[in-house]
Design a protein around this motif. Structure first.
Motif, PDB file in Angstrom:
ATOM      1  N   ARG A 390       0.835  -1.208   0.000  1.00 42.18           N
ATOM      2  CA  ARG A 390       0.000   0.000   0.000  1.00 42.18           C
ATOM      3  C   ARG A 390       0.871   1.260   0.000  1.00 42.18           C
ATOM      4  N   GLN A 391       1.951   1.259   0.731  1.00 44.29           N
ATOM      5  CA  GLN A 391       2.832   2.408   0.753  1.00 44.29           C
ATOM      6  C   GLN A 391       3.503   2.620  -0.607  1.00 44.29           C
ATOM      7  N   ARG A 392       3.872   1.458  -1.291  1.00 39.75           N
ATOM      8  CA  ARG A 392       4.502   1.569  -2.612  1.00 39.75           C
ATOM      9  C   ARG A 392       3.534   2.168  -3.616  1.00 39.75           C
ATOM     10  N   LEU A 393       2.271   1.723  -3.595  1.00 41.85           N
ATOM     11  CA  LEU A 393       1.269   2.257  -4.523  1.00 41.85           C
ATOM     12  C   LEU A 393       1.041   3.760  -4.268  1.00 41.85           C
ATOM     13  N   ALA A 394       0.969   4.146  -2.985  1.00 43.01           N
ATOM     14  CA  ALA A 394       0.782   5.566  -2.667  1.00 43.01           C
ATOM     15  C   ALA A 394       1.964   6.404  -3.140  1.00 43.01           C
ATOM     16  N   LEU A 395       3.186   5.848  -3.021  1.00 41.62           N
ATOM     17  CA  LEU A 395       4.361   6.570  -3.463  1.00 41.62           C
ATOM     18  C   LEU A 395       4.371   6.741  -4.972  1.00 41.62           C
ATOM     19  N   ALA A 396       3.926   5.680  -5.695  1.00 40.77           N
ATOM     20  CA  ALA A 396       3.865   5.781  -7.156  1.00 40.77           C
ATOM     21  C   ALA A 396       2.872   6.858  -7.579  1.00 40.77           C
ATOM     22  N   GLY A 397       1.721   6.932  -6.895  1.00 42.38           N
ATOM     23  CA  GLY A 397       0.751   7.990  -7.217  1.00 42.38           C
ATOM     24  C   GLY A 397       1.323   9.376  -6.983  1.00 42.38           C
ATOM     25  N   LEU A 398       2.000   9.515  -5.911  1.00 41.09           N
ATOM     26  CA  LEU A 398       2.614  10.823  -5.630  1.00 41.09           C
ATOM     27  C   LEU A 398       3.665  11.188  -6.652  1.00 41.09           C
ATOM     28  N   SER A 399       4.437  10.146  -7.148  1.00 39.63           N
ATOM     29  CA  SER A 399       5.452  10.415  -8.174  1.00 39.63           C
ATOM     30  C   SER A 399       4.807  10.892  -9.452  1.00 39.63           C
ATOM     31  N   ASP A 400       3.676  10.235  -9.847  1.00 41.93           N
ATOM     32  CA  ASP A 400       2.982  10.662 -11.068  1.00 41.93           C
ATOM     33  C   ASP A 400       2.474  12.103 -10.944  1.00 41.93           C
ATOM     34  N   ARG A 401       1.872  12.441  -9.787  1.00 47.04           N
ATOM     35  CA  ARG A 401       1.370  13.808  -9.593  1.00 47.04           C
ATOM     36  C   ARG A 401       2.509  14.826  -9.624  1.00 47.04           C
ATOM     37  N   LEU A 402       3.673  14.431  -9.066  1.00 48.90           N
ATOM     38  CA  LEU A 402       4.804  15.349  -9.068  1.00 48.90           C
ATOM     39  C   LEU A 402       5.331  15.593 -10.467  1.00 48.90           C
ATOM     40  N   ALA A 403       5.374  14.515 -11.272  1.00 50.06           N
ATOM     41  CA  ALA A 403       5.844  14.663 -12.652  1.00 50.06           C
ATOM     42  C   ALA A 403       4.919  15.578 -13.435  1.00 50.06           C
ATOM     43  N   ALA A 404       3.576  15.387 -13.251  1.00 50.32           N
ATOM     44  CA  ALA A 404       2.615  16.247 -13.957  1.00 50.32           C
ATOM     45  C   ALA A 404       2.779  17.708 -13.533  1.00 50.32           C
ATOM     46  N   THR A 405       2.975  17.904 -12.257  1.00 49.97           N
ATOM     47  CA  THR A 405       3.146  19.272 -11.769  1.00 49.97           C
ATOM     48  C   THR A 405       4.401  19.918 -12.340  1.00 49.97           C
ATOM     49  N   LEU A 406       5.505  19.150 -12.409  1.00 53.52           N
ATOM     50  CA  LEU A 406       6.738  19.678 -12.970  1.00 53.52           C
ATOM     51  C   LEU A 406       6.587  20.014 -14.441  1.00 53.52           C
ATOM     52  N   ALA A 407       5.852  19.145 -15.184  1.00 54.14           N
ATOM     53  CA  ALA A 407       5.615  19.424 -16.607  1.00 54.14           C
ATOM     54  C   ALA A 407       4.808  20.696 -16.784  1.00 54.14           C
ATOM     55  N   SER A 408       3.767  20.899 -15.930  1.00 57.16           N
ATOM     56  CA  SER A 408       2.953  22.104 -16.028  1.00 57.16           C
ATOM     57  C   SER A 408       3.788  23.343 -15.738  1.00 57.16           C
ATOM     58  N   HIS A 409       4.624  23.272 -14.738  1.00 54.97           N
ATOM     59  CA  HIS A 409       5.489  24.407 -14.408  1.00 54.97           C
ATOM     60  C   HIS A 409       6.483  24.679 -15.520  1.00 54.97           C
ATOM     61  N   GLY A 410       6.981  23.633 -16.222  1.00 55.50           N
ATOM     62  CA  GLY A 410       7.886  23.861 -17.333  1.00 55.50           C
ATOM     63  C   GLY A 410       7.216  24.617 -18.457  1.00 55.50           C
ATOM     64  N   HIS A 411       5.922  24.309 -18.737  1.00 55.47           N
ATOM     65  CA  HIS A 411       5.198  25.033 -19.778  1.00 55.47           C
ATOM     66  C   HIS A 411       5.031  26.512 -19.413  1.00 55.47           C
ATOM     67  N   ARG A 412       4.657  26.772 -18.143  1.00 56.64           N
ATOM     68  CA  ARG A 412       4.508  28.164 -17.696  1.00 56.64           C
ATOM     69  C   ARG A 412       5.840  28.910 -17.755  1.00 56.64           C
ATOM     70  N   THR A 413       6.931  28.198 -17.440  1.00 60.19           N
ATOM     71  CA  THR A 413       8.242  28.837 -17.491  1.00 60.19           C
ATOM     72  C   THR A 413       8.595  29.240 -18.910  1.00 60.19           C
ATOM     73  N   ALA A 414       8.266  28.389 -19.909  1.00 65.17           N
ATOM     74  CA  ALA A 414       8.537  28.724 -21.311  1.00 65.17           C
ATOM     75  C   ALA A 414       7.732  29.952 -21.734  1.00 65.17           C
ATOM     76  N   GLN A 415       6.433  29.996 -21.303  1.00 63.63           N
ATOM     77  CA  GLN A 415       5.604  31.155 -21.648  1.00 63.63           C
ATOM     78  C   GLN A 415       6.188  32.442 -21.049  1.00 63.63           C
ATOM     79  N   GLN A 416       6.574  32.383 -19.775  1.00 64.21           N
ATOM     80  CA  GLN A 416       7.123  33.575 -19.126  1.00 64.21           C
ATOM     81  C   GLN A 416       8.451  33.982 -19.759  1.00 64.21           C
ATOM     82  N   ARG A 417       9.263  32.992 -20.232  1.00 68.19           N
ATOM     83  CA  ARG A 417      10.520  33.333 -20.881  1.00 68.19           C
ATOM     84  C   ARG A 417      10.256  34.063 -22.180  1.00 68.19           C
ATOM     85  N   GLY A 418       9.234  33.617 -22.951  1.00 66.11           N
ATOM     86  CA  GLY A 418       8.888  34.313 -24.190  1.00 66.11           C
ATOM     87  C   GLY A 418       8.416  35.739 -23.927  1.00 66.11           C
TER      88      GLY A 418
END
Length: 518
Positions: A390-418
């Protein structure tokens, strides 16, 4: 006809001027009435700002004007008041300016003791009506004052009696305010002394008195009259320091006695009222100490007697502890048997339980305990594996959410750089454009300046005439100038002094010669 009518001519009678007649009357009155004493009732009293004193003396049939000049008014024994019967001493004179005679008064005395007492009673009633003699206003005299203020004459026997009695009874710090105790200065100085003592600030370099004594020896009512003045009475009533009045002897009564917080029959009695007798206090303290010691001794004796009485009523200590010792002996005898019975009972119970225990039964119990331990261990292992999964599954979910959040922030960073790149481009282009706009505005202003300047006016055919360096706008100014100068659009032309107009000649003469234009 001469017999029927009198001759209007005065005959040999001398003629006087008004001033001569007034002077003659003045000499007759002043010569006939030198220094005189006049008894009468005071009528209208006037005190103008000049300081002179104007009043009337009257009786049932006549009125005479009286004057006291400023210098004499301050030395009068009494102040004239309307309705007072007095004896005025002075000289008669006239006042030509109003054609009247008057009395110049240099001394004024009450007309008998009755008049003076009537005036005193009238003043006492008026001050009493104001509440200055109210007993509720009077303050208590302190029991033992630290500082005593004395208002009296410094050279009389009164101050010596007061100091001597204070030294005999209880020596205290004494402040003396010297005053005149009779005469025209008495009232003003006594009132000023009372107010002066009250004005001393507590805790200052000069100690503030705790009690005041206003003292004077005996004398006639005229001698004591200064202490009947309204100013003295009001000062005594207003005093915040308790005040003892000791004016005159026991039979003498003045108005300050009514306003004071306490009246003493004599100055010596005032000193006795101000402080107690030191030896009496010491004797009283010794008496009280002896009484206290006797009370302590008697109290201790009474309590000792009471304790003895109570002790005799109590039984002896051995008799009080006998029942307790008997109960202790009884319990000591019963204790061994009481301890042996529970031990025997426990030993029999243990024997019964030991008979039921066998090796085979013990081995079965151990086998059952081992199986239960293994089952419990297996359940614990499965529970641990499930929790880890159960702890491993919860950690995997958190990793997926973190990756999505990082991708979203990368898109915003590109927009702000432009956006930042666009702002940098606009910032680089803004200064040249701003400078070009300002340069264009400056050139337009300069063209406007040239258009509106007088140089353009000169190009259109006009000229500027200057005389002695200043612009000339009239003929008179040009004629007055020492040298002229004309400015055209292409330069300036200096000229000599202007020609002066020729003087006019009589009619019929030859016409004046034509002068130069300049």
């Amino acid at each position: 006809m001469s017999d029927l009518f009198e001759d209007p001519r005065p005959g040999n009678a001398p003629e006087y001027t008004v001033s001569e007649l007034s002077g003659a009357v003045k000499r007759v009155i002043e010569g006939e009435f030198g220094r005189i004493r006049v008894r009468g009732e005071v009528g209208r009293v006037s005190r103008p700002a000049s300081g002179h004193l104007y009043f009337d003396l009257k009786d049932s049939g006549a009125v005479i004007a009286a004057i006291t000049w400023k210098g004499q008014a301050a030395r009068l024994q009494i102040r004239p008041e309307e309705g007072m019967e007095v004896i005025a001493t002075g000289r008669m004179t006239t006042f030509p300016g109003q054609s009247k005679y008057q009395l110049i008064v240099d001394d004024l005395a009450p007309a008998g003791l009755g008049a003076l007492m009537a005036m005193l009673e009238k003043r006492r009633a008026a001050l009493a009506a104001e509440g200055l003699f109210d007993p509720a206003r009077k303050k208590p005299i302190p029991f033992l004052p630290q500082v005593i203020g004395v208002v009296t004459s410094p050279s009389g026997a009164v101050i010596r009696d007061i100091l001597h009695r204070l030294a005999d009874r209880f020596p205290r710090h004494v402040l003396i305010w010297p005053v005149a105790v009779q005469g025209e200065k008495c009232a003003a100085e006594v009132a000023a002394a009372i107010r002066g003592f009250n004005a001393i600030a507590p805790g200052g370099p000069v100690p503030r008195p705790d009690v005041l004594i206003v003292a004077r020896g005996g004398g006639s009512i005229e001698d004591l009259w200064g202490f009947n003045e309204e100013a003295v009475v009001r000062a005594a009533a207003e005093s915040r320091i308790p005040l003892i009045s000791a004016v005159g002897h026991e039979t003498d009564t003045t108005l300050i006695d009514h306003a004071a917080d306490r009246r003493a029959p004599t100055p010596t009695a005032a000193a006795e009222m101000a402080v107690p007798v030191r030896m009496d206090l010491l004797a009283q303290a010794d008496t009280l100490g002896a009484r206290l010691l006797r009370a302590l001794v008697q109290g201790l004796a009474q309590r000792r007697q009471r304790a003895g009485d109570l002790a005799r009523a109590l039984p002896r200590a051995e008799r009080l502890t006998e029942p307790a010792r008997q109960r202790l002996d009884l319990w000591g005898e019963r204790l061994p048997a009481a301890l042996a019975a529970p031990v025997a009972k426990k030993r029999a119970r243990l024997t019964e339980l030991a008979a039921a225990i066998r090796p085979r039964l013990l081995a079965q119990t151990l086998d059952q305990a081992g199986r239960r331990g293994l089952e419990t261990g297996a359940r614990l292992a499965r529970a641990a594996d499930q929790r880890v999964e159960r702890q491993r599954l919860a950690l995997a979910g958190l990793s997926d959410r973190l990756a999505a959040t990082l991708a979203s922030h990368g898109h915003r960073t590109a927009q702000q750089r432009g956006a930042l790149t666009g702002l940098a481009t606009r910032l680089d282009a803004a200064p040249p454009a701003r400078l070009a706009a300002l340069r264009e505005r400056l050139e337009a202003r300069d063209r406007l300046r040239q258009t509106l300047g007088y140089a353009e006016t000169l190009r259109r055919g006009y000229a500027v005439v200057r005389g002695d360096g200043a612009v000339v706008t009239s003929r008179a100014a040009a004629e007055a100038a020492g040298a002229l100068e004309i400015e055209f659009h292409d330069g300036r032309l200096p000229l000599g002094p202007p020609a002066r107009p020729a003087a006019r000649k009589p009619k019929g003469g030859p016409p004046p010669a034509q002068g130069d234009l300049f």
